[in-house]
Design a protein around this motif. Sequence first.
Motif, PDB file in Angstrom:
ATOM      1  N   VAL A   1      14.862  23.520 -31.084  1.00 31.77           N
ATOM      2  CA  VAL A   1      13.546  24.142 -30.977  1.00 31.77           C
ATOM      3  C   VAL A   1      13.611  25.476 -31.712  1.00 31.77           C
ATOM      4  CG1 VAL A   1      11.772  25.020 -29.422  1.00 31.77           C
ATOM      5  CG2 VAL A   1      13.130  23.010 -28.772  1.00 31.77           C
ATOM      6  N   GLU A   2      12.852  25.596 -32.808  1.00 29.20           N
ATOM      7  CA  GLU A   2      12.978  26.748 -33.698  1.00 29.20           C
ATOM      8  C   GLU A   2      12.626  28.076 -33.027  1.00 29.20           C
ATOM      9  OE1 GLU A   2      14.137  26.842 -36.693  1.00 29.20           O
ATOM     10  OE2 GLU A   2      13.988  24.855 -37.575  1.00 29.20           O
ATOM     11  N   ARG A   3      11.538  28.129 -32.301  1.00 30.24           N
ATOM     12  CA  ARG A   3      11.054  29.416 -31.772  1.00 30.24           C
ATOM     13  C   ARG A   3      10.878  29.325 -30.262  1.00 30.24           C
ATOM     14  NH1 ARG A   3       8.944  32.653 -35.770  1.00 30.24           N
ATOM     15  NH2 ARG A   3       9.083  34.216 -34.141  1.00 30.24           N
ATOM     16  N   GLY A   4      11.973  29.069 -29.571  1.00 33.54           N
ATOM     17  CA  GLY A   4      11.890  28.928 -28.127  1.00 33.54           C
ATOM     18  C   GLY A   4      12.249  30.216 -27.400  1.00 33.54           C
ATOM     19  N   HIS A   5      12.140  30.163 -26.102  1.00 28.93           N
ATOM     20  CA  HIS A   5      12.549  31.262 -25.227  1.00 28.93           C
ATOM     21  C   HIS A   5      13.658  30.755 -24.312  1.00 28.93           C
ATOM     22  CE1 HIS A   5       9.128  34.067 -26.030  1.00 28.93           C
ATOM     23  NE2 HIS A   5       8.577  32.939 -26.412  1.00 28.93           N
ATOM     24  N   HIS A   6      14.755  31.477 -24.279  1.00 31.69           N
ATOM     25  CA  HIS A   6      15.876  31.113 -23.413  1.00 31.69           C
ATOM     26  C   HIS A   6      15.656  31.786 -22.060  1.00 31.69           C
ATOM     27  CE1 HIS A   6      20.268  30.022 -22.904  1.00 31.69           C
ATOM     28  NE2 HIS A   6      19.999  30.747 -21.829  1.00 31.69           N
ATOM     29  N   ILE A   7      15.297  30.976 -21.073  1.00 35.49           N
ATOM     30  CA  ILE A   7      15.015  31.479 -19.724  1.00 35.49           C
ATOM     31  C   ILE A   7      16.025  30.857 -18.767  1.00 35.49           C
ATOM     32  CG2 ILE A   7      13.290  31.756 -17.919  1.00 35.49           C
ATOM     33  CD1 ILE A   7      12.412  32.991 -20.534  1.00 35.49           C
ATOM     34  N   GLU A   8      16.579  31.656 -17.865  1.00 36.06           N
ATOM     35  CA  GLU A   8      17.541  31.119 -16.915  1.00 36.06           C
ATOM     36  C   GLU A   8      17.283  31.691 -15.521  1.00 36.06           C
ATOM     37  OE1 GLU A   8      20.996  32.373 -19.087  1.00 36.06           O
ATOM     38  OE2 GLU A   8      21.289  34.137 -17.821  1.00 36.06           O
ATOM     39  N   VAL A   9      17.643  30.897 -14.527  1.00 34.84           N
ATOM     40  CA  VAL A   9      17.430  31.280 -13.125  1.00 34.84           C
ATOM     41  C   VAL A   9      18.792  31.429 -12.451  1.00 34.84           C
ATOM     42  CG1 VAL A   9      16.443  30.611 -10.907  1.00 34.84           C
ATOM     43  CG2 VAL A   9      15.212  30.087 -13.029  1.00 34.84           C
ATOM     44  N   GLN A  10      18.999  32.566 -11.820  1.00 35.24           N
ATOM     45  CA  GLN A  10      20.224  32.799 -11.051  1.00 35.24           C
ATOM     46  C   GLN A  10      20.085  32.136  -9.684  1.00 35.24           C
ATOM     47  OE1 GLN A  10      23.235  34.809 -11.734  1.00 35.24           O
ATOM     48  NE2 GLN A  10      23.782  33.499  -9.996  1.00 35.24           N
ATOM     49  N   VAL A  11      21.068  31.313  -9.345  1.00 36.09           N
ATOM     50  CA  VAL A  11      21.055  30.665  -8.032  1.00 36.09           C
ATOM     51  C   VAL A  11      22.307  31.051  -7.261  1.00 36.09           C
ATOM     52  CG1 VAL A  11      19.640  28.705  -8.759  1.00 36.09           C
ATOM     53  CG2 VAL A  11      22.132  28.576  -8.978  1.00 36.09           C
ATOM     54  N   MET A  12      22.200  30.960  -5.952  1.00 34.52           N
ATOM     55  CA  MET A  12      23.336  31.172  -5.048  1.00 34.52           C
ATOM     56  C   MET A  12      23.143  30.208  -3.886  1.00 34.52           C
ATOM     57  SD  MET A  12      26.154  32.949  -4.463  1.00 34.52           S
ATOM     58  CE  MET A  12      26.005  34.460  -5.419  1.00 34.52           C
ATOM     59  N   ALA A  13      24.187  29.453  -3.560  1.00 39.26           N
ATOM     60  CA  ALA A  13      24.080  28.468  -2.482  1.00 39.26           C
ATOM     61  C   ALA A  13      25.293  28.584  -1.572  1.00 39.26           C
ATOM     62  CB  ALA A  13      23.986  27.055  -3.063  1.00 39.26           C
ATOM     63  N   ASP A  14      25.078  28.394  -0.266  1.00 40.87           N
ATOM     64  CA  ASP A  14      26.214  28.433   0.657  1.00 40.87           C
ATOM     65  C   ASP A  14      26.586  27.023   1.101  1.00 40.87           C
ATOM     66  OD1 ASP A  14      24.502  27.646   2.738  1.00 40.87           O
ATOM     67  OD2 ASP A  14      24.194  29.703   3.452  1.00 40.87           O
ATOM     68  N   VAL A  15      27.647  26.920   1.880  1.00 40.67           N
ATOM     69  CA  VAL A  15      28.144  25.610   2.299  1.00 40.67           C
ATOM     70  C   VAL A  15      27.308  25.023   3.422  1.00 40.67           C
ATOM     71  CG1 VAL A  15      30.508  26.109   1.576  1.00 40.67           C
ATOM     72  CG2 VAL A  15      29.788  26.659   3.916  1.00 40.67           C
ATOM     73  N   HIS A  16      26.311  25.770   3.892  1.00 40.19           N
ATOM     74  CA  HIS A  16      25.483  25.311   4.998  1.00 40.19           C
ATOM     75  C   HIS A  16      24.136  24.772   4.523  1.00 40.19           C
ATOM     76  CE1 HIS A  16      28.507  27.374   7.408  1.00 40.19           C
ATOM     77  NE2 HIS A  16      28.303  28.448   6.665  1.00 40.19           N
ATOM     78  N   GLY A  17      23.942  24.708   3.209  1.00 38.53           N
ATOM     79  CA  GLY A  17      22.725  24.111   2.673  1.00 38.53           C
ATOM     80  C   GLY A  17      21.661  25.082   2.214  1.00 38.53           C
ATOM     81  N   ALA A  18      21.868  26.379   2.410  1.00 39.57           N
ATOM     82  CA  ALA A  18      20.879  27.365   1.959  1.00 39.57           C
ATOM     83  C   ALA A  18      21.024  27.605   0.456  1.00 39.57           C
ATOM     84  CB  ALA A  18      21.051  28.673   2.712  1.00 39.57           C
ATOM     85  N   ILE A  19      19.888  27.753  -0.222  1.00 33.55           N
ATOM     86  CA  ILE A  19      19.890  27.983  -1.668  1.00 33.55           C
ATOM     87  C   ILE A  19      18.956  29.141  -1.982  1.00 33.55           C
ATOM     88  CG2 ILE A  19      19.386  27.019  -3.952  1.00 33.55           C
ATOM     89  CD1 ILE A  19      19.833  24.225  -2.734  1.00 33.55           C
ATOM     90  N   TRP A  20      19.457  30.108  -2.718  1.00 31.19           N
ATOM     91  CA  TRP A  20      18.635  31.202  -3.218  1.00 31.19           C
ATOM     92  C   TRP A  20      18.321  30.983  -4.694  1.00 31.19           C
ATOM     93  CZ3 TRP A  20      21.771  36.211  -1.670  1.00 31.19           C
ATOM     94  CH2 TRP A  20      21.564  36.498  -0.315  1.00 31.19           C
ATOM     95  N   ALA A  21      17.121  31.349  -5.090  1.00 31.84           N
ATOM     96  CA  ALA A  21      16.804  31.583  -6.496  1.00 31.84           C
ATOM     97  C   ALA A  21      16.599  33.094  -6.610  1.00 31.84           C
ATOM     98  CB  ALA A  21      15.547  30.835  -6.908  1.00 31.84           C
ATOM     99  N   VAL A  22      17.560  33.766  -7.265  1.00 31.78           N
ATOM    100  CA  VAL A  22      17.592  35.232  -7.234  1.00 31.78           C
ATOM    101  C   VAL A  22      17.038  35.796  -8.547  1.00 31.78           C
ATOM    102  CG1 VAL A  22      18.984  37.213  -6.530  1.00 31.78           C
ATOM    103  CG2 VAL A  22      19.755  34.909  -5.986  1.00 31.78           C
ATOM    104  N   GLY A  23      15.821  35.444  -8.869  1.00 32.76           N
ATOM    105  CA  GLY A  23      15.215  35.996 -10.071  1.00 32.76           C
ATOM    106  C   GLY A  23      15.570  35.235 -11.327  1.00 32.76           C
ATOM    107  N   GLU A  24      14.764  35.460 -12.378  1.00 35.82           N
ATOM    108  CA  GLU A  24      15.016  34.829 -13.675  1.00 35.82           C
ATOM    109  C   GLU A  24      15.392  35.896 -14.694  1.00 35.82           C
ATOM    110  OE1 GLU A  24      11.148  36.546 -14.549  1.00 35.82           O
ATOM    111  OE2 GLU A  24      11.858  35.451 -12.770  1.00 35.82           O
ATOM    112  N   ARG A  25      15.995  35.443 -15.780  1.00 39.89           N
ATOM    113  CA  ARG A  25      16.377  36.324 -16.889  1.00 39.89           C
ATOM    114  C   ARG A  25      15.899  35.707 -18.195  1.00 39.89           C
ATOM    115  NH1 ARG A  25      21.570  36.280 -13.688  1.00 39.89           N
ATOM    116  NH2 ARG A  25      22.206  34.445 -14.873  1.00 39.89           N
ATOM    117  N   GLU A  26      15.651  36.557 -19.188  1.00 44.18           N
ATOM    118  CA  GLU A  26      15.375  36.060 -20.539  1.00 44.18           C
ATOM    119  C   GLU A  26      16.480  36.535 -21.459  1.00 44.18           C
ATOM    120  OE1 GLU A  26      11.942  35.564 -23.966  1.00 44.18           O
ATOM    121  OE2 GLU A  26      11.410  36.201 -21.942  1.00 44.18           O
ATOM    122  N   CYS A  27      17.016  35.590 -22.236  1.00 44.32           N
ATOM    123  CA  CYS A  27      18.156  35.864 -23.120  1.00 44.32           C
ATOM    124  C   CYS A  27      17.877  35.277 -24.506  1.00 44.32           C
ATOM    125  CB  CYS A  27      19.431  35.255 -22.557  1.00 44.32           C
ATOM    126  SG  CYS A  27      19.703  35.555 -20.792  1.00 44.32           S
TER     127      CYS A  27
END
Length: 675
Positions: free
Chosen positions: A201-227
């Motif tokens: 994709v010639e002119r795309g945006h690289h977007i990523e989401v930081q995740v954190m998950a524990d062994v008990h099934g909880a999942i965080w989405a801790v904000g996004e970043r652009e790179c």
Amino acid sequence: MTDAVTNLITRVLVANRGEIASRVFATCRRMGIGTVAVYSDPDAGSPHVSAADVAVRLPGSTSADTYLRGEQIIAAAHSAGADAIHPGYGFLSENAEFAQAVIDAGLTWVGPPPAAITAMGSKVNAKKLMADADVPVLGNIDPAAVTDADLPLLIKASAGGGGRGMRIVRDLAELADQVDAARREAESAFGDPTVFCEPYVERGHHIEVQVMADVHGAIWAVGERECSIQRRHQKVVEEAPAPLVERIGQQMREKLYAAARSAVEAIGYTGAGTVEFLADESGRFYFLETNTRLQVEHPVTELTAGTDLVEWQLRVAMGEHLDVSAPTTNGAAIEVRLYAEDPAADWQPQSGTVHAIDIATATHFDGLTRPGVRVDSSIADGSEISTFYDPMLAKVISWAPTRDRAAAMLAQALADATLHGPVTNRDMLVNILRERTFRAGETDTGYLDEVGLDTLAAPLADGEAITLAGIAAALSDAAVNRSRARVQSTLAPGWRNMVSAAQSKGYLLPDDTEVTVRYRHTRDGVDLPDSPELSVISASDGEVVVLGADGVRRRLRVARYGGDDIYVDGPGWSVHLRRKPRFVDPTAVARPGSLLAPMPGAVIRVAVAEGDRVTAGQPLIWLEAMKMEHTISAPADGIVTTLAVEAGRQLAVGDVLAVISDPDSDSDTSDARSE
């Protein structure tokens, strides 16, 4: 919500080097956890070694002999009394076999389960899993099945990231060579040569989401970043929140978070990870990959979320619950990667001694309670940038309530930084942070090409600054010479009791442009015949103060190393000068037609022999430098009259690779072309 620890960690070995090892050690110290470093022979003096409580040598120099030897790292952990291993990023951080070996050795693995690494470690398999989970994906293409209709496409390493093993192909005739090169690079960086292709994709945006998950099934989405600002598929600038998402709105953010949670939930993920997407201007996005590790750019998330992701990695590994709610984000953070490389010379990596590095007023490896700058680095005065590893000097990160303020603070901190040693990309980073398109938040993956390196890589020091630098160097040198005089040392340098000709000193810029300075010491001070508008207030060995006709007073700091290298730092700029030699060493003059090594590294392939006829642009020699592959091409048509290297040869900058002669006339000395 937190639970009692079920798996106490008392001492952590970081299976990595440099900045990320020091980063993990910083959090361990704050948590009261002991630390163990490992180091290769070139890294014996690295700050990350002294930052740990104890350190274990990994004999050898290359990654393959040291940081990729899982059995040696596990043995080091046992011998040093570590009960956990943190992989950092790169090297073995996404190697499921290593993760399993750590667990089998009775140690705690600070990372996701081996099965999750396996599921996401192959980008080909990961895309299938995401498609099954209804996450939008870009299709894979078998390199053997590519047609013209598939172009342009991107070759990627299946087992790792960081730009290694990536190639853009626009011409079907180039495919085979590019696939081979990508495989070699992937094998060197990750120990796995598997590659695949996907639409580019010639002119795309690289977007990523930081995740954190524990062994008990909880999942965080801790904000996004652009790179999106990248060179050679390696990120240069990263920021949170993503300007594209801010522009599109909260609905896009919620969709990204939902897709990221689905991705990690589908594979039973725990620990820190990043789900990467490629988005277009309208906000449509496609899954790229999941990085089953901490990302290089994690500090921008830490600063906007007000949390320590490494601390959470350790707490999750000890069995703790995540808090019920993910941290909320606030303000804007921007990170730049300060590299020893020359953007204006096709990004050539640099090596050598870092004489001095200082980014004033910055905190190190820690959060910010007010607008400011953070530096994550394991480079110090005297550090050596070797040819064996990535040439990153530091990550410099700013946080402020607004993006504009964060960019301005970061640009100023970089412009005023003391950086004496190998050429860096500092000036380019400052230019990016001050450039109109970036400040408007309108960058995409084509940004560097669109704005152009002629603009972005322009030096911060203009003609006036170079003139001031030459004056400061000359007057400082004169002050040093006078201080060493054995008689009448209190007299001004070059003093005469009658009018005499001005003294002259010559210096060379890095591109060999000459800077000549004339000055004369008089009863009334220093006379500058070529800059009469300037008045010299004071001049010492380390500082020169001048006053301009405009009434502006400037303080110029002068540092010298090894006798001939001089660095002059002014307000918002720095100039590197070399004393002009009085005589030219005949042995330093290259033979006409010589191809010279543009960077230190190792020869990995030679495609010609003496006597071969070559054409301009023809690939001749391949070098590996700092885990990247570089092609040396013929600068002109001619005949290879001398071939001075073979595969496996280690090179220094300026070593002769070959001599290309014109059979009909003498040719001028040429530098190698590098891609």
